[in-house]
Structure formats: structure tokens, C-alpha cells
Scaffold this active site. Structure first.
Site, PDB file in Angstrom:
ATOM      1  N   CYS A 155      14.728 -28.385  86.016  1.00 45.45           N
ATOM      2  CA  CYS A 155      14.913 -28.715  84.597  1.00 45.45           C
ATOM      3  C   CYS A 155      15.684 -27.614  83.866  1.00 45.45           C
ATOM      4  O   CYS A 155      16.542 -27.897  83.035  1.00 45.45           O
ATOM      5  CB  CYS A 155      13.569 -28.876  83.885  1.00 45.45           C
ATOM      6  SG  CYS A 155      12.308 -29.736  84.825  1.00 45.45           S
ATOM      7  N   ASP A 156      15.364 -26.360  84.145  1.00 45.79           N
ATOM      8  CA  ASP A 156      15.831 -25.275  83.287  1.00 45.79           C
ATOM      9  C   ASP A 156      16.807 -24.304  83.949  1.00 45.79           C
ATOM     10  O   ASP A 156      17.383 -23.458  83.260  1.00 45.79           O
ATOM     11  CB  ASP A 156      14.617 -24.467  82.783  1.00 45.79           C
ATOM     12  CG  ASP A 156      13.664 -25.344  81.982  1.00 45.79           C
ATOM     13  OD1 ASP A 156      14.165 -26.256  81.291  1.00 45.79           O
ATOM     14  OD2 ASP A 156      12.445 -25.129  82.046  1.00 45.79           O
ATOM     15  N   CYS A 191       9.774 -25.155  85.962  1.00 43.64           N
ATOM     16  CA  CYS A 191      10.638 -26.161  86.586  1.00 43.64           C
ATOM     17  C   CYS A 191      12.077 -25.650  86.677  1.00 43.64           C
ATOM     18  O   CYS A 191      12.801 -25.652  85.677  1.00 43.64           O
ATOM     19  CB  CYS A 191      10.586 -27.459  85.775  1.00 43.64           C
ATOM     20  SG  CYS A 191      11.676 -28.723  86.405  1.00 43.64           S
TER      21      CYS A 191
END
Ligand code: NAP
Length: 323
Positions: A137-138, A134
């Protein structure tokens, strides 16, 4: 036990759109969100192709807006996952989550698909420690760092482009010499000075030190030559597998585990169970098509409940909030 007319399993665009329709039709509706509210689109940063947003919208905002719309019509959100479901006795169906039991006259399955893994040494060990599925997300953890993206499809290129906001360089590792991604994404990625490509190559192993990813072992599939590449982040976008395990033995699945759904009415092999989105669709896989399929599944569910109610009264239900 909670009793509802419609239980929707999954909270991606298909499930959220279905909830807007069934709740607006005044059928009491519970959406069991699953572990990832919003599904895959909620892990996508920039959504450029959802109609009505000419300047784009983030995945999380898009799903939040759909949820607000469903709640406005009275849909209830259960922030939980299904642990067991019994479809064997017909409607009403019994669904168990970690925290409660739900009886539903009809079920709409919109449980989607999950990122595929490479299944190589180091992948699980370093997930969350350099290995990610992701970028939204990261990605921000990789400011001024070196990352690779594995895959040659739309997801790989789209997420690689997003990662260039943070990383020094983003190297796309693809197992063939031809990309699967759309021409538009290929053109955009190739024009980005931070993106590089390594073709005909696979990742054999993720290496790390002190609990963090430090590099990967690459193998050229034509020469079999192996090289070590130092990297801080490994983003894997090699497709998705359907989340159909809980329906094994209860609903008809195809040989890849996707739900077998009647394209004409979105029904499944069990009467009263309908489906939409990536749990059955391997062709389109867009947020907008998932929404359309969720809408179609909901309309057929509404008709099924109405037809059945005309024949025999259903159990007393909890009142539905009015819009
Ligand atoms: P995909 O189209 O199935 O592409 C997966 C990629 O990963 C392929 O390039 C494949 O290589 C590679 N791959 C698969 N298994 C591998 C393995 N074990 N090792 C190395 N490489 C592997 O998946 P996706 O990119 O996630 O896209 C899924 C669907 O969503 C598609 O229909 C796509 O159009 C859609 N999507 C659309 C957008 C958009 O419109 N903006 C964005 C994201 C996704 P091969 O090419 O050799 O098979």
C-alpha cells in the site's frame, strides 16, 4: 432481512475459496468482506508461491480472480463488516452488519488475523504518516528514502525485499541475532545491496516533526544503549493477532484468541458454524493453505446443510444464480 444458506465472514483466500465451493453447490452464499477485501494477501505485492502462477501474481489480482470465480457461481458480496452476531439460538444464525441483517443457515468464519502493533510511543500518532503495516500500500511513497522494517520473520524479509524497489536503504531491525524467516528469504535479503540488518535491537519510540516521521529511538537489548536513527518510514511486520473479538463468549477460543476448530471437519463449538484460514491456523498461514482450509470448511458446510435439509425442510431461500 436477507436470508441465505451460507454466510461467509471474511474475504481472504479462505473465505473466497469457501464461496466458490458453496455457491457452486447451489447454496445461496453471502460473503461479508470486512474492511480489508482479500485479507492479508491483498496487501502483499508479489505472491511467488501460489500454484499455477509460475511468473508470480500480485495479491490484489489473486483475490480479484477468486472473487470473480465465486461471483460466476452466484456468490453475493456484501461490502460491509459484521457488527454483531448471535449464535446462541442455533441455526438460522442472525448476523448484523452496518447496513443490514442477515439470516444464515450456516456460517463459515474466515475472518483471519490483523497485523500486531509494537505499542510504543509515536506508533499510533504517526501511522499513515511514516508508520505502516503494508508495504504494497505505502511502499511507493518512499522512493529514494530511508526506511526500516521491524521484525525477523518471513513477512519482514519479504516486504523488505519489496521495499528495495523504492527506498534507498531498507534496514531490518530484529530483536534477536537470529532471523526467524525461511532460508530462501534470508539468502535473497542478504544478497540485496539495499538491505542492512541491525540485530539484538528494538524500536522504543517513533519520532516526528510537523506530523511526519523523522526517526526512531533504537535500543540494543544486550547493552541497553540507545541511539537515534533518522528514517522516513517505519514498516512493522511482527506477526498477527486473530480477529476473533466478535466471537468472544459465543465460540470456543484458545488462550491466544484463535478459534478452536475440529481439524477433522473444520467445525467449531457451535453446530452449523465452520471455520478456515488464519482465524484458527497458527501453523501454516499461507494463502494456499488458507484456500485449502476454506475449501474443507465449505465441503463440510455443504454436507451439514444437505444432511439437515433431508431431515427438515429449511426456510424458503432466495434463488441462487446459475453458473
Ligand atoms: P512471525 O513468523 O510470527 O514473525 C514475527 C517476527 O516479529 C519475529 O521475528 C519476531 O521475533 C518479531 N516480533 C514479534 N513481536 C515483536 C515485538 N514486540 N518487537 C519486535 N519484534 C517482534 O510473523 P510473520 O513474519 O508475519 O509470518 C507469519 C506467518 O506467515 C509465518 O508462518 C510465515 O511463514 C508466513 N509467511 C510466509 C511467507 C512466504 O512463504 N513467502 C510470507 C509471509 C509470511 P522473534 O523471531 O524473536 O520471535
Amino acid at each position: 432481512m436477507k436470508k441465505v444458506r451460507v454466510a461467509i465472514i471474511g474475504s481472504g483466500p479462505a473465505g473466497l475459496t469457501a464461496a466458490i465451493y458453496t455457491a457452486r453447490a447451489e447454496l445461496s452464499t453471502a460473503v461479508i468482506t470486512g474492511p480489508q477485501f482479500g485479507g492479508q494477501i491483498a496487501t502483499t505485492h508479489d505472491v511467488d508461491n501460489f500454484p499455477a502462477f509460475p511468473d508470480g501474481i500480485t495479491g490484489p489480482e489473486l483475490t480479484e480472480r477468486m472473487k470473480d470465480q465465486a461471483e460466476k457461481f452466484g456468490a453475493e458480496f456484501l461490502w460491509d463488516s459484521v457488527t454483531a452476531i448471535d449464535l446462541s439460538k442455533g441455526s438460522p444464525f442472525l448476523i448484523k452488519t452496518h447496513s443490514e441483517e442477515i439470516s444464515a443457515d450456516a456460517v463459515i468464519v474466515t475472518i483471519g488475523a490483523s497485523p500486531r502493533h509494537l505499542n510504543i510511543p509515536g506508533e499510533i500518532e504517526y501511522t499513515g504518516r511514516g508508520v505502516s503495516y503494508c508495504a504494497t500500500c505505502d511502499g511507493a511513497f518512499y522512493r529514494n528514502k530511508e526506511v526500516i522494517v521491524v521484525g525477523g520473520g518471513d513477512s519482514a524479509l519479504q516486504e523488505a525485499i519489496f521495499l528495495t524497489k523504492f527506498a534507498n536503504t531498507v534496514t531490518i531491525i530484529h530483536r534477536r541475532d537470529e532471523l526467524r524467516a525461511s532460508v530462501a528469504l534470508q539468502t535473497k535479503a542478504k544478497a540485496n545491496p539495499k538491505i542492512r540488518f541491525i540485530f539484538d535491537t528494538v524500536v522504543d519510540e517513533v519520532k516526528g516533526e510537523n506530523g511526519l516521521t523523522t526517526g526512531v529511538t533504537l535500543r540494543n537489548v544486550k547493552t541497553d544503549a540507545k541511539t537515534h536513527m533518522p528514517v522516513d518510514g517505519v514498516f512493522i511486520f511482527i506477526g498477527y493477532d486473530p480477529n476473533s473479538a466478535i466471537f468472544g463468549g459465543q465460540l470456543a477460543l484458545d488462550d491466544q484468541g484463535y478459534l478452536s476448530v475440529n481439524a477433522a471437519d473444520h467445525s467449531t463449538s457451535v453446530e452449523g458454524v465452520f471455520a478456515g484460514g488464519e482465524i484458527h491456523d497458527q501453523t501454516f498461514r499461507q494463502a494456499i493453505t488458507a484456500s485449502g482450509q476454506g475449501c474443507a470448511a465449505a465441503l463440510m458446510t455443504i454436507k451439514w446443510v444437505d444432511d439437515r435439509e433431508a431431515l427438515q425442510p429449511l426456510d424458503d431461500m432466495q434463488p441462487v444464480a446459475q453458473a
